[in-house]
Design an enzyme around this catalytic site. Structure first.
Site, short mmCIF file in Angstrom:
data_model
loop_
_atom_site.label_atom_id
_atom_site.label_comp_id
_atom_site.label_asym_id
_atom_site.label_seq_id
_atom_site.Cartn_x
_atom_site.Cartn_y
_atom_site.Cartn_z
CB SER A 59 6.90 -25.57 -32.13
OG SER A 59 7.28 -26.32 -30.99
CE LYS A 132 8.67 -23.27 -28.43
NZ LYS A 132 7.84 -23.48 -29.66
#
Length: 293
Positions: A59, A132
Protein backbone atom coordinates in the site's frame (compact mmCIF):
# COMPACT_ATOMS: atom_id res chain seq x y z
CA UNK A 1 63.78 12.15 41.87
CA UNK A 2 60.37 11.70 40.24
CA UNK A 3 57.49 10.38 42.36
CA UNK A 4 54.05 9.32 41.03
CA UNK A 5 51.15 10.72 43.07
CA UNK A 6 47.43 10.04 43.03
CA UNK A 7 45.11 12.76 41.73
CA UNK A 8 44.58 14.02 45.28
CA UNK A 9 48.32 14.69 45.60
CA UNK A 10 49.12 11.86 48.07
CA UNK A 11 51.37 8.91 47.52
CA UNK A 12 49.51 5.70 48.38
CA UNK A 13 51.50 2.58 47.38
CA UNK A 14 49.05 0.26 49.16
CA UNK A 15 46.11 1.48 47.06
CA UNK A 16 48.14 1.05 43.88
CA UNK A 17 49.07 -2.49 44.88
CA UNK A 18 45.44 -3.18 45.72
CA UNK A 19 44.29 -2.02 42.31
CA UNK A 20 46.92 -4.11 40.56
CA UNK A 21 45.98 -7.17 42.55
CA UNK A 22 42.26 -6.86 41.78
CA UNK A 23 41.34 -9.70 39.44
CA UNK A 24 39.41 -9.16 36.22
CA UNK A 25 36.09 -10.87 35.61
CA UNK A 26 36.60 -13.95 33.39
CA UNK A 27 35.38 -13.58 29.83
CA UNK A 28 32.96 -16.49 30.17
CA UNK A 29 31.20 -14.55 32.95
CA UNK A 30 31.45 -11.14 31.34
CA UNK A 31 30.03 -12.09 27.93
CA UNK A 32 26.61 -13.27 29.22
CA UNK A 33 26.41 -10.12 31.33
CA UNK A 34 27.04 -7.94 28.29
CA UNK A 35 24.39 -9.87 26.33
CA UNK A 36 21.84 -9.32 29.10
CA UNK A 37 22.64 -5.60 29.20
CA UNK A 38 22.32 -5.32 25.40
CA UNK A 39 18.99 -7.19 25.43
CA UNK A 40 17.57 -5.01 28.21
CA UNK A 41 18.65 -1.89 26.34
CA UNK A 42 17.00 -3.16 23.16
CA UNK A 43 13.73 -3.73 25.04
CA UNK A 44 13.86 -0.27 26.62
CA UNK A 45 14.65 1.43 23.32
CA UNK A 46 11.88 -0.51 21.57
CA UNK A 47 9.35 0.41 24.27
CA UNK A 48 10.11 4.10 24.66
CA UNK A 49 12.27 5.42 21.82
CA UNK A 50 12.55 3.55 18.52
CA UNK A 51 11.06 0.45 16.93
CA UNK A 52 11.66 -1.34 13.65
CA UNK A 53 8.53 -2.25 11.66
CA UNK A 54 8.22 -4.80 8.86
CA UNK A 55 6.26 -3.71 5.75
CA UNK A 56 3.77 -6.52 4.96
CA UNK A 57 1.83 -5.04 2.03
CA UNK A 58 2.20 -2.92 -1.09
CA UNK A 59 0.00 0.00 0.00
CA UNK A 60 3.02 2.35 0.28
CA UNK A 61 4.87 1.31 -2.89
CA UNK A 62 7.16 2.53 -4.33
CA UNK A 63 8.18 4.51 -1.26
CA UNK A 64 8.15 1.33 0.84
CA UNK A 65 8.33 -2.16 -0.60
CA UNK A 66 7.10 -5.44 0.87
CA UNK A 67 9.82 -6.75 3.17
CA UNK A 68 11.33 -3.36 3.99
CA UNK A 69 12.00 -2.53 7.61
CA UNK A 70 11.53 1.04 8.73
CA UNK A 71 12.71 2.74 11.88
CA UNK A 72 9.92 4.49 13.80
CA UNK A 73 10.46 7.39 16.22
CA UNK A 74 8.02 6.74 19.09
CA UNK A 75 8.63 9.92 21.11
CA UNK A 76 8.32 12.67 18.50
CA UNK A 77 4.53 12.95 18.83
CA UNK A 78 4.80 13.28 22.59
CA UNK A 79 6.28 16.72 21.81
CA UNK A 80 4.15 17.76 18.83
CA UNK A 81 1.37 16.55 16.50
CA UNK A 82 1.97 14.87 13.13
CA UNK A 83 2.44 17.20 10.16
CA UNK A 84 1.40 16.78 6.56
CA UNK A 85 3.63 14.60 4.42
CA UNK A 86 5.09 12.49 7.23
CA UNK A 87 4.85 8.70 7.08
CA UNK A 88 3.28 7.38 10.28
CA UNK A 89 2.57 4.01 11.87
CA UNK A 90 -0.75 3.79 13.72
CA UNK A 91 -3.39 1.44 15.05
CA UNK A 92 -6.51 1.39 12.92
CA UNK A 93 -9.91 2.15 14.39
CA UNK A 94 -12.84 -0.28 14.31
CA UNK A 95 -13.68 1.02 10.81
CA UNK A 96 -10.31 -0.02 9.44
CA UNK A 97 -10.25 -3.47 7.90
CA UNK A 98 -7.59 -5.64 9.50
CA UNK A 99 -4.58 -6.54 7.40
CA UNK A 100 -3.85 -10.15 6.57
CA UNK A 101 -1.67 -11.33 9.43
CA UNK A 102 0.85 -14.19 9.09
CA UNK A 103 -0.08 -17.48 10.74
CA UNK A 104 1.39 -17.74 14.24
CA UNK A 105 4.20 -20.29 14.68
CA UNK A 106 3.23 -23.66 16.12
CA UNK A 107 6.58 -25.08 17.26
CA UNK A 108 8.45 -24.00 20.39
CA UNK A 109 11.41 -22.46 18.57
CA UNK A 110 9.08 -20.37 16.41
CA UNK A 111 7.12 -19.14 19.42
CA UNK A 112 10.29 -18.20 21.31
CA UNK A 113 11.67 -16.40 18.25
CA UNK A 114 8.46 -14.46 17.77
CA UNK A 115 8.38 -13.46 21.44
CA UNK A 116 11.98 -12.22 21.31
CA UNK A 117 11.25 -10.42 18.05
CA UNK A 118 8.27 -8.68 19.64
CA UNK A 119 10.41 -7.58 22.57
CA UNK A 120 13.14 -5.98 20.48
CA UNK A 121 10.80 -4.71 17.75
CA UNK A 122 11.80 -6.73 14.69
CA UNK A 123 8.74 -8.93 14.30
CA UNK A 124 5.86 -8.50 11.88
CA UNK A 125 3.25 -5.85 12.75
CA UNK A 126 -0.14 -6.69 14.20
CA UNK A 127 -3.14 -6.98 11.93
CA UNK A 128 -4.42 -3.57 13.07
CA UNK A 129 -1.11 -1.74 12.62
CA UNK A 130 -0.92 0.37 9.46
CA UNK A 131 1.59 2.68 7.79
CA UNK A 132 0.40 5.61 5.64
CA UNK A 133 1.26 9.19 4.72
CA UNK A 134 -0.38 12.13 6.50
CA UNK A 135 -2.37 14.20 3.98
CA UNK A 136 -4.52 16.32 6.30
CA UNK A 137 -4.27 17.50 9.91
CA UNK A 138 -7.05 18.77 12.23
CA UNK A 139 -9.12 21.48 10.53
CA UNK A 140 -7.91 20.72 6.98
CA UNK A 141 -10.40 20.42 4.12
CA UNK A 142 -9.36 17.49 1.92
CA UNK A 143 -11.06 16.30 -1.26
CA UNK A 144 -10.43 14.94 -4.74
CA UNK A 145 -10.23 15.82 -7.48
CA UNK A 146 -8.95 18.99 -9.17
CA UNK A 147 -7.68 17.74 -12.52
CA UNK A 148 -6.96 14.42 -10.88
CA UNK A 149 -5.17 15.95 -7.89
CA UNK A 150 -5.93 15.74 -4.17
CA UNK A 151 -6.76 19.20 -2.78
CA UNK A 152 -5.89 20.41 0.73
CA UNK A 153 -7.39 23.76 1.83
CA UNK A 154 -7.91 24.74 -1.79
CA UNK A 155 -4.37 23.89 -2.92
CA UNK A 156 -3.86 20.90 -5.26
CA UNK A 157 -1.02 18.56 -4.31
CA UNK A 158 1.67 17.63 -6.82
CA UNK A 159 2.22 14.00 -5.80
CA UNK A 160 4.16 12.54 -8.73
CA UNK A 161 7.28 12.24 -6.58
CA UNK A 162 5.78 9.61 -4.28
CA UNK A 163 2.39 8.35 -5.58
CA UNK A 164 2.56 5.01 -7.37
CA UNK A 165 -0.35 3.78 -9.53
CA UNK A 166 -3.08 6.24 -8.64
CA UNK A 167 -6.71 5.12 -8.52
CA UNK A 168 -8.82 5.65 -11.65
CA UNK A 169 -10.38 9.09 -11.75
CA UNK A 170 -13.46 8.07 -13.75
CA UNK A 171 -14.93 5.75 -11.09
CA UNK A 172 -17.61 7.35 -8.88
CA UNK A 173 -16.65 7.73 -5.21
CA UNK A 174 -17.69 4.95 -2.87
CA UNK A 175 -17.50 5.61 0.90
CA UNK A 176 -17.16 1.86 1.57
CA UNK A 177 -14.15 1.13 -0.64
CA UNK A 178 -11.14 3.04 -1.93
CA UNK A 179 -11.17 2.02 -5.59
CA UNK A 180 -11.91 5.50 -6.89
CA UNK A 181 -9.56 8.46 -6.82
CA UNK A 182 -12.53 10.72 -6.11
CA UNK A 183 -13.86 11.37 -2.62
CA UNK A 184 -16.08 14.08 -1.22
CA UNK A 185 -14.68 16.90 0.91
CA UNK A 186 -13.67 15.89 4.42
CA UNK A 187 -13.02 18.38 7.21
CA UNK A 188 -10.51 16.59 9.42
CA UNK A 189 -11.93 16.50 12.98
CA UNK A 190 -9.97 17.84 15.96
CA UNK A 191 -7.45 15.35 17.30
CA UNK A 192 -7.42 13.29 14.07
CA UNK A 193 -5.41 13.00 10.84
CA UNK A 194 -6.34 12.10 7.27
CA UNK A 195 -3.94 9.47 5.89
CA UNK A 196 -3.49 7.83 2.48
CA UNK A 197 -1.16 5.21 1.03
CA UNK A 198 1.29 6.11 -1.73
CA UNK A 199 0.07 3.18 -3.85
CA UNK A 200 -3.43 4.58 -4.23
CA UNK A 201 -4.71 1.82 -6.48
CA UNK A 202 -4.47 -0.80 -3.73
CA UNK A 203 -4.38 1.27 -0.54
CA UNK A 204 -7.34 1.08 1.81
CA UNK A 205 -7.09 4.33 3.75
CA UNK A 206 -8.97 7.36 5.09
CA UNK A 207 -10.82 7.82 1.80
CA UNK A 208 -13.12 4.96 2.76
CA UNK A 209 -12.17 4.04 6.34
CA UNK A 210 -12.14 7.47 7.92
CA UNK A 211 -9.59 9.64 9.72
CA UNK A 212 -7.34 8.26 12.46
CA UNK A 213 -7.10 9.62 16.03
CA UNK A 214 -3.69 11.11 16.78
CA UNK A 215 -3.75 9.11 20.02
CA UNK A 216 -3.61 5.94 17.85
CA UNK A 217 -0.36 7.00 16.18
CA UNK A 218 2.59 4.86 17.29
CA UNK A 219 5.26 7.08 15.74
CA UNK A 220 6.88 8.54 12.66
CA UNK A 221 8.67 6.28 10.17
CA UNK A 222 11.77 8.28 9.30
CA UNK A 223 14.22 5.78 7.77
CA UNK A 224 14.39 2.54 5.81
CA UNK A 225 17.02 0.39 7.54
CA UNK A 226 16.66 -2.94 5.72
CA UNK A 227 17.54 -4.25 3.19
CA UNK A 228 20.86 -2.42 3.25
CA UNK A 229 20.71 -1.39 -0.42
CA UNK A 230 17.51 0.57 0.30
CA UNK A 231 18.89 2.43 3.33
CA UNK A 232 17.47 5.98 3.08
CA UNK A 233 15.47 8.54 5.00
CA UNK A 234 11.77 9.35 4.55
CA UNK A 235 11.54 13.15 4.27
CA UNK A 236 8.43 15.29 3.88
CA UNK A 237 7.83 15.94 0.13
CA UNK A 238 8.14 19.54 -1.04
CA UNK A 239 4.49 19.70 -2.14
CA UNK A 240 3.48 19.95 1.55
CA UNK A 241 5.76 22.86 2.48
CA UNK A 242 3.60 25.82 1.41
CA UNK A 243 0.06 24.59 2.08
CA UNK A 244 -2.33 27.06 3.76
CA UNK A 245 -2.90 26.66 7.47
CA UNK A 246 -6.26 25.07 8.30
CA UNK A 247 -8.85 27.74 9.06
CA UNK A 248 -10.20 25.86 12.08
CA UNK A 249 -6.81 25.21 13.69
CA UNK A 250 -5.05 27.68 16.01
CA UNK A 251 -1.53 28.81 15.27
CA UNK A 252 1.05 26.37 16.59
CA UNK A 253 4.74 26.80 17.41
CA UNK A 254 7.31 25.55 14.93
CA UNK A 255 7.68 21.76 15.16
CA UNK A 256 10.51 20.40 17.24
CA UNK A 257 13.22 18.40 15.48
CA UNK A 258 11.32 15.15 14.72
CA UNK A 259 14.24 12.83 15.35
CA UNK A 260 16.06 14.08 18.46
CA UNK A 261 16.59 10.63 19.94
CA UNK A 262 19.11 9.32 17.44
CA UNK A 263 22.08 10.52 19.47
CA UNK A 264 20.54 9.23 22.70
CA UNK A 265 20.02 5.78 21.20
CA UNK A 266 23.68 5.63 20.20
CA UNK A 267 24.93 6.89 23.57
CA UNK A 268 22.89 4.58 25.81
CA UNK A 269 24.32 1.22 24.67
CA UNK A 270 27.87 2.60 24.65
CA UNK A 271 27.55 4.06 28.14
CA UNK A 272 26.04 0.88 29.55
CA UNK A 273 28.66 -1.32 27.93
CA UNK A 274 31.48 0.86 29.24
CA UNK A 275 29.97 0.66 32.71
CA UNK A 276 29.91 -3.14 32.62
CA UNK A 277 33.46 -3.28 31.27
CA UNK A 278 34.67 -0.93 33.97
CA UNK A 279 33.04 -3.01 36.65
CA UNK A 280 34.64 -6.16 35.28
CA UNK A 281 38.13 -4.66 35.32
CA UNK A 282 38.66 -4.63 31.52
CA UNK A 283 38.49 -0.87 31.37
CA UNK A 284 40.27 1.21 33.98
CA UNK A 285 39.75 4.86 34.52
CA UNK A 286 43.01 6.75 34.08
CA UNK A 287 43.78 8.54 37.31
CA UNK A 288 45.30 12.01 37.33
CA UNK A 289 49.03 12.09 38.03
CA UNK A 290 51.48 14.83 38.92
CA UNK A 291 55.27 14.96 38.68
CA UNK A 292 57.27 16.29 41.60
CA UNK A 293 60.85 17.46 41.15
Amino acid sequence: MVQMLDEDGTADPWRRRSRRSRRQMPLWQELPLLLVVAFCLAVLIRTFLLQAFFIPSGSMEDTLLIGDRVLVNKVVYDMRDPVRGEVVVFRGTDRWVAQEAPAPPTNLAGKVGRTLGDLVGVSRPGEKDFIKRVIGVPGDKVWCCDKGRVVVNGTPLEEQAYVSEDSPVDLPPNPKECRSRQFTEVVVPPGQIFVMGDHRLVSQDARCQGPVPIDNVIGRAFMIVWPSQRWTDLPVPKTFTDLPRPAAAPARPAPIDPDPVGGVVLILPVAATLTVLAGSGRLRRTRGRRLLP
